[in-house]
Design a protein around this motif. Structure first.
Motif, PDB file in Angstrom:
ATOM      1  N   UNK A  64      41.805  47.956 -45.000  1.00 21.78           N
ATOM      2  CA  UNK A  64      41.780  47.213 -43.675  1.00 21.78           C
ATOM      3  C   UNK A  64      40.304  48.540 -43.153  1.00 21.78           C
ATOM      4  N   UNK A  65      40.241  49.685 -43.669  1.00 21.55           N
ATOM      5  CA  UNK A  65      38.903  50.517 -43.125  1.00 21.55           C
ATOM      6  C   UNK A  65      37.383  49.421 -43.140  1.00 21.55           C
ATOM      7  N   UNK A  66      37.007  48.815 -44.700  1.00 23.17           N
ATOM      8  CA  UNK A  66      36.632  48.307 -45.427  1.00 23.17           C
ATOM      9  C   UNK A  66      36.308  46.941 -44.697  1.00 23.17           C
ATOM     10  N   UNK A  67      37.309  46.694 -44.242  1.00 21.08           N
ATOM     11  CA  UNK A  67      37.560  44.988 -43.763  1.00 21.08           C
ATOM     12  C   UNK A  67      37.091  45.379 -42.300  1.00 21.08           C
ATOM     13  N   UNK A  68      37.652  46.148 -41.351  1.00 21.11           N
ATOM     14  CA  UNK A  68      37.187  46.372 -40.306  1.00 21.11           C
ATOM     15  C   UNK A  68      35.824  46.975 -39.945  1.00 21.11           C
ATOM     16  N   UNK A  69      35.373  46.794 -41.389  1.00 25.45           N
ATOM     17  CA  UNK A  69      33.649  47.138 -40.968  1.00 25.45           C
ATOM     18  C   UNK A  69      32.760  46.119 -41.374  1.00 25.45           C
ATOM     19  N   UNK A  70      33.598  44.739 -42.055  1.00 20.20           N
ATOM     20  CA  UNK A  70      33.252  43.695 -42.493  1.00 20.20           C
ATOM     21  C   UNK A  70      32.814  43.421 -40.752  1.00 20.20           C
ATOM     22  N   UNK A  71      34.001  42.854 -40.226  1.00 20.85           N
ATOM     23  CA  UNK A  71      34.655  41.781 -38.738  1.00 20.85           C
ATOM     24  C   UNK A  71      33.597  42.399 -38.241  1.00 20.85           C
ATOM     25  N   UNK A  72      32.849  44.086 -37.591  1.00 21.31           N
ATOM     26  CA  UNK A  72      32.125  44.385 -37.475  1.00 21.31           C
ATOM     27  C   UNK A  72      30.480  43.571 -37.751  1.00 21.31           C
ATOM     28  N   UNK A  73      30.176  43.405 -38.823  1.00 18.71           N
ATOM     29  CA  UNK A  73      28.857  43.675 -38.792  1.00 18.71           C
ATOM     30  C   UNK A  73      28.866  41.538 -39.593  1.00 18.71           C
ATOM     31  N   UNK A  74      29.872  41.287 -39.286  1.00 18.81           N
ATOM     32  CA  UNK A  74      29.900  39.524 -38.678  1.00 18.81           C
ATOM     33  C   UNK A  74      29.912  39.587 -36.604  1.00 18.81           C
ATOM     34  N   UNK A  75      30.540  40.373 -36.311  1.00 15.73           N
ATOM     35  CA  UNK A  75      30.770  40.399 -34.610  1.00 15.73           C
ATOM     36  C   UNK A  75      29.140  40.902 -34.158  1.00 15.73           C
ATOM     37  N   UNK A 121      26.083  39.669 -36.096  1.00 21.63           N
ATOM     38  CA  UNK A 121      25.434  38.853 -36.529  1.00 21.63           C
ATOM     39  C   UNK A 121      25.967  37.792 -35.829  1.00 21.63           C
ATOM     40  N   UNK A 122      26.762  37.372 -35.404  1.00 26.01           N
ATOM     41  CA  UNK A 122      26.874  35.623 -35.212  1.00 26.01           C
ATOM     42  C   UNK A 122      26.199  36.666 -33.524  1.00 26.01           C
ATOM     43  N   UNK A 123      26.301  37.610 -32.870  1.00 27.18           N
ATOM     44  CA  UNK A 123      25.586  37.870 -31.167  1.00 27.18           C
ATOM     45  C   UNK A 123      24.613  37.496 -31.602  1.00 27.18           C
ATOM     46  N   UNK A 124      23.975  37.935 -32.616  1.00 28.59           N
ATOM     47  CA  UNK A 124      22.761  37.782 -32.636  1.00 28.59           C
ATOM     48  C   UNK A 124      21.928  36.364 -32.781  1.00 28.59           C
ATOM     49  N   UNK A 175      32.678  33.466 -30.406  1.00 26.60           N
ATOM     50  CA  UNK A 175      31.387  33.174 -30.539  1.00 26.60           C
ATOM     51  C   UNK A 175      30.863  32.087 -30.546  1.00 26.60           C
ATOM     52  N   UNK A 176      30.251  30.750 -29.420  1.00 27.65           N
ATOM     53  CA  UNK A 176      29.472  29.809 -29.215  1.00 27.65           C
ATOM     54  C   UNK A 176      28.326  29.839 -28.656  1.00 27.65           C
ATOM     55  N   UNK A 177      27.300  28.948 -29.511  1.00 29.57           N
ATOM     56  CA  UNK A 177      26.424  28.622 -28.794  1.00 29.57           C
ATOM     57  C   UNK A 177      26.211  27.823 -28.997  1.00 29.57           C
ATOM     58  N   UNK A 178      24.725  26.923 -28.142  1.00 32.15           N
ATOM     59  CA  UNK A 178      24.745  25.833 -27.234  1.00 32.15           C
ATOM     60  C   UNK A 178      23.186  25.436 -27.811  1.00 32.15           C
TER      61      UNK A 178
END
Length: 195
Positions: free
Chosen positions: A51-62, A64-67, A137-140
């Protein structure tokens, strides 16, 4: 059937999510591809440890998605296609074509994450493509669909204008050179002779 997702699955959930799906979808797609495992105590305990590793990967994806969202919101791509005089395309612009154009710009996005208006574009003009990124997250992306004939005409006009500007600059340079030569000639005839 209750399953635990090994990977993010579009329109279903993220890694580590426990979801209920139809038996056929699980047996024929999710389980054979390794996208999910059957929910049982052993698998649930295994995912609880991760669970901790999964949460870390989700934070990284968030992050990267915002960038990526910031970059994509400022992107304008152009596609040149064959069209009639009225602007109607011979064929259509699909999400595959948009994906390829984005790839040329350095953005790798799955075509199923690109939302093309009416699923295919059949007229020239400017369109807004929505790219579904991570979570909500959605980009136009701005897409300009241009007619081949219009692009060729614009290029021809630009070439003609450039040639005209070059001809005018050359004529002006020649006139200045003649005026300079005339001024020098006038100076040499007016110069007093020393003696």
């Amino acid at each position: 059937m209750k399953i635990i997702l090994n990977n993010d699955v579009v329109h279903l959930g993220e890694e580590g999510d426990i979801v209920t799906v139809k038996d056929g979808y699980a047996r024929n797609y999710l389980l054979p591809t390794g996208a999910a495992v059957i929910y049982n105590k052993a698998n649930a305990a295994m995912f609880q440890q991760k669970a901790e590793q999964i949460a870390k990967r989700k934070a990284e994806k968030r992050a990267a998605s915002a960038s990526l969202k910031e970059k994509l919101d400022n992107v304008t791509i152009s596609l040149v296609v064959t069209a009639g005089e009225s602007g109607k395309l011979f064929g259509s612009v699909t999400s595959q074509m948009v994906q390829e154009a984005l790839l040329k710009e350095g953005f790798e996005i799955e075509k199923k994450k690109l939302d093309v208006p009416t699923h295919s574009i059949k007229m020239t003009g400017t369109y807004h493509i929505v790219a579904h990124l991570y979570e909500n997250d959605k980009a136009t992306i701005t897409l300009n669909v241009l007619s081949e004939a219009d692009v060729k005409a614009a290029a021809k006009k630009a070439a003609e204008e450039k040639a005209k500007a070059e001809a005018e600059a050359k004529a002006k340079a020649e006139e200045e050179a003649k005026a300079e030569a005339a001024a020098e000639a006038a100076e040499t005839t007016e110069a007093p002779v020393e003696g």
